[in-house]
Scaffold this motif. Sequence first.
Motif, PDB file in Angstrom:
ATOM      1  N   THR A  84      -4.559  -6.859  -3.908  1.00 48.37           N
ATOM      2  CA  THR A  84      -5.143  -5.523  -2.910  1.00 48.37           C
ATOM      3  C   THR A  84      -4.832  -4.508  -3.835  1.00 48.37           C
ATOM      4  N   LEU A  85      -3.689  -4.542  -4.150  1.00 40.41           N
ATOM      5  CA  LEU A  85      -3.295  -3.117  -4.778  1.00 40.41           C
ATOM      6  C   LEU A  85      -4.212  -2.814  -6.228  1.00 40.41           C
ATOM      7  N   ILE A  86      -4.264  -3.989  -6.912  1.00 39.24           N
ATOM      8  CA  ILE A  86      -5.188  -3.870  -8.199  1.00 39.24           C
ATOM      9  C   ILE A  86      -6.468  -3.433  -7.807  1.00 39.24           C
ATOM     10  N   THR A  87      -6.988  -4.118  -6.688  1.00 38.50           N
ATOM     11  CA  THR A  87      -8.220  -3.770  -6.637  1.00 38.50           C
ATOM     12  C   THR A  87      -8.656  -2.499  -6.052  1.00 38.50           C
ATOM     13  N   GLY A 215     -11.679   4.603   4.218  1.00 33.86           N
ATOM     14  CA  GLY A 215     -12.693   3.675   3.590  1.00 33.86           C
ATOM     15  C   GLY A 215     -11.667   2.787   2.555  1.00 33.86           C
ATOM     16  N   VAL A 216     -10.703   3.439   1.787  1.00 31.91           N
ATOM     17  CA  VAL A 216      -9.847   2.545   0.925  1.00 31.91           C
ATOM     18  C   VAL A 216      -9.170   1.671   1.739  1.00 31.91           C
ATOM     19  N   LEU A 217      -8.668   1.990   2.811  1.00 27.52           N
ATOM     20  CA  LEU A 217      -7.850   1.272   3.898  1.00 27.52           C
ATOM     21  C   LEU A 217      -8.492   0.082   4.507  1.00 27.52           C
ATOM     22  N   SER A 218      -9.849   0.231   4.804  1.00 29.54           N
ATOM     23  CA  SER A 218     -10.699  -0.814   5.308  1.00 29.54           C
ATOM     24  C   SER A 218     -10.948  -1.910   4.503  1.00 29.54           C
ATOM     25  N   GLY A 219     -11.257  -1.385   3.066  1.00 30.32           N
ATOM     26  CA  GLY A 219     -11.584  -2.337   1.959  1.00 30.32           C
ATOM     27  C   GLY A 219     -10.181  -3.191   1.646  1.00 30.32           C
ATOM     28  N   ALA A 220      -9.032  -2.170   1.943  1.00 29.00           N
ATOM     29  CA  ALA A 220      -7.781  -3.052   1.691  1.00 29.00           C
ATOM     30  C   ALA A 220      -7.556  -4.218   2.792  1.00 29.00           C
ATOM     31  N   ILE A 221      -7.882  -3.927   3.639  1.00 26.95           N
ATOM     32  CA  ILE A 221      -7.714  -4.959   4.793  1.00 26.95           C
ATOM     33  C   ILE A 221      -8.714  -6.113   4.474  1.00 26.95           C
ATOM     34  N   ILE A 222      -9.844  -5.822   4.143  1.00 28.49           N
ATOM     35  CA  ILE A 222     -10.886  -6.848   3.922  1.00 28.49           C
ATOM     36  C   ILE A 222     -10.249  -7.739   2.467  1.00 28.49           C
ATOM     37  N   VAL A 223      -9.961  -7.075   1.339  1.00 24.08           N
ATOM     38  CA  VAL A 223      -9.594  -7.630   0.521  1.00 24.08           C
ATOM     39  C   VAL A 223      -7.905  -8.611   0.684  1.00 24.08           C
ATOM     40  N   PHE A 224      -7.331  -7.982   1.381  1.00 28.75           N
ATOM     41  CA  PHE A 224      -5.922  -8.611   1.742  1.00 28.75           C
ATOM     42  C   PHE A 224      -6.189  -9.976   2.404  1.00 28.75           C
TER      43      PHE A 224
END
Lengths: 293, 347
Positions: A84-87, A215-224
């Motif tokens: 997630t961090l890398i993405t 937006g970044v955080l919701s992307g992070a939740i999806i990716v995680f």
Amino acid sequence: MSVTAATDSSDARAGLSLALPALMLFIGVVVIPLVMTVMLSFHDWGQYKGIEPVFILKNWIEIFDDPYYAEMFWRTFRVAVLATLITAVFGVPEAYILNRMQGRWKGLFLLVIIGPLLISVVARTLGWALLFGGNNGLANKLLMTVGLIDSPVRFMFTETGMIIALAHAMMPFMVLAVWTALQRLDPQVENAALSLGAGSLTVVRRIVLPQIMPGVLSGAIIVFSLSASAFATPAIIGGRRLKVAATLAYDEFLNTLNWPLGAAVAVLLLIALVLIVVGSNALIERRYQEMFR
Amino acid sequence: MSFLELDRVGKSFGPNTAVEEFSLAVSKGEFVSFLGPSGCGKTTTLQMIAGFLDPSHGAIRLEGKDLVAVPPARRGLGIVFQSYALFPHMTAAENVAFGLEMRKVSRREREERVSSALALVGLAGYEDRHPRRMSGGQQQRVALARALVIRPSVLLLDEPLSNLDARLREDMQIELRQIQRNLGTTTILVTHDQIEAMSLSDRIVVMSKGRIEQIGTPQQVYEQPASAFVAQFLGKTNEFSATVDRVSGQPRLVAGTWSAPAPAGVAGPVTVSVRPERISFGNAGLAGRITSRIFQGNHWLFQCDTECGPAIVIRQNDGQSQPEQGAAVHLVWQASDMSLRAARAAA
Ligand SMILES: Nc1ncnc2c1ncn2[C@@H]1O[C@H](COP(=O)(O)OP(=O)(O)OP(=O)(O)O)[C@@H](O)[C@H]1O
Ligand SMILES: [Mg+2]
């Protein structure tokens, strides 16, 4: 009055009957298997007797007692967080640059970024394996011929490899989430910051980033959540040696044939994911409710 | 020497021309308004001065130095955007403080200047509000405070008062004028409100379809409009066409049975324009009939049918009795109250 009430309740009934097919499907393919999996996790299993439909805590006690399982879950968590961090680190600038592009280029590069979603994740992961798989990997061979490295880069069967391949597979989700957030920004707000004397780096750091953070955080939740429950990529890169929760459950089901234990692993993964996702979502909402009502 | 100078500036978006041949010299401390209908290129011109759009043609100079090459961050202009463009993730105070932070103003001075700027726009006590939780007018005032607090050399205002109610707008206009006088800030105001433009500005630039129609003081553009567009855009006006008759000795302006001595140097078909408040009712003059009369508090508004077409007349409510609806009247005005333009060939 009574007429309205009657219409209301008949409306409600009509709504319910319209929703019924979808509801039945949902119950049929999601709820029932889920309940059965939860029940299965309390059943007993033996090498010779197979599955015994009793209610015992054996599987759960085993999972919580044996450090082998803890290690497995811990690795799942670590891999998902790092991926997630890398993405985020690569996806946010990528989306920003994409958003800055003009007309035709923007469409083209959006396609380039989303395009991989059309290719099976198995094929994409196998691509990594072809590049870095042991001595025969294309990239490894090249790097060794050039003399940059002496021994092949270890990629297969390592956590690093798993993280990189996962981050690569999940990148489109992050870019899309950030891009959507960027689309909502008023370009004049950046201009306002410029006119007040901010350099372009300051504008990104102080004006753009804070606004697209949700937006970044919701992307992070999806990716995680996708990374933590991913199967194909960890299975190919990690093989049988380096297991994560999803591949562990798979092995219990299909290799050991210990279905109840596999079910317990799967249910625990599900619960942990739901808790993490719901928890972080609530945190994000609290944090940003002042700003985005 | 002019302070801010626009020299034949033009801007095209693809095949569409938004601004054409825009030349203007603003002197230091002057208050200039861009006045024109929606879509006439006011914002585009302002954005070119601010540096967010590059002119397609022409040059912009500040104190004789080329401004186009200077990035917006180093122009040091104060800008109020039409869409406010507040930073949504910052409170009102943080919004206002941003420009000072960028100028490395010390924390103490920053706090002082921020609270006095917010007080100036009547928002003391709103320091910790986020923009999303403020009304449109309040957001507009935060934007104004944010632009003023950096004490810019030029203030660019893009419809800064459009969202305020009439009362507040009047207060803010007076406030704005006072601030501008006290600080001597050269100001360019974009507006489509002619009253606002006239009451605030030293000079008005009337624009239409990307072109300058007239540049002049409020009195000049109101009383000697250079085109039909200017005459109609700035307040109500009556227009009719007349010809100059030179046959019988003294040249006379003639329209139907109405006639008046023609000013020197006028020839051919002309358009006569008279402001409604300059017309009074008399015994001889342009004959007509009152079709409606509307009471508007401090004045009466009459609509009349004359032989030169419909006309409107505004009379002060000075307690005198006024003609009734349907009454036959004669419209009278002084020769100095009408402005004449050569009629367009097509008209
Ligand atoms: N980015 C752009 N691309 C293409 N055309 C544009 C662009 N920005 C403005 N225009 C056009 O240029 C013309 C002038 O626009 P501008 O925004 O300057 O009008 P305005 O006078 O500020 O109007 P308003 O009072 O409605 O704000 C309009 O016809 C508009 O459609
Ligand atoms: Mg505009």
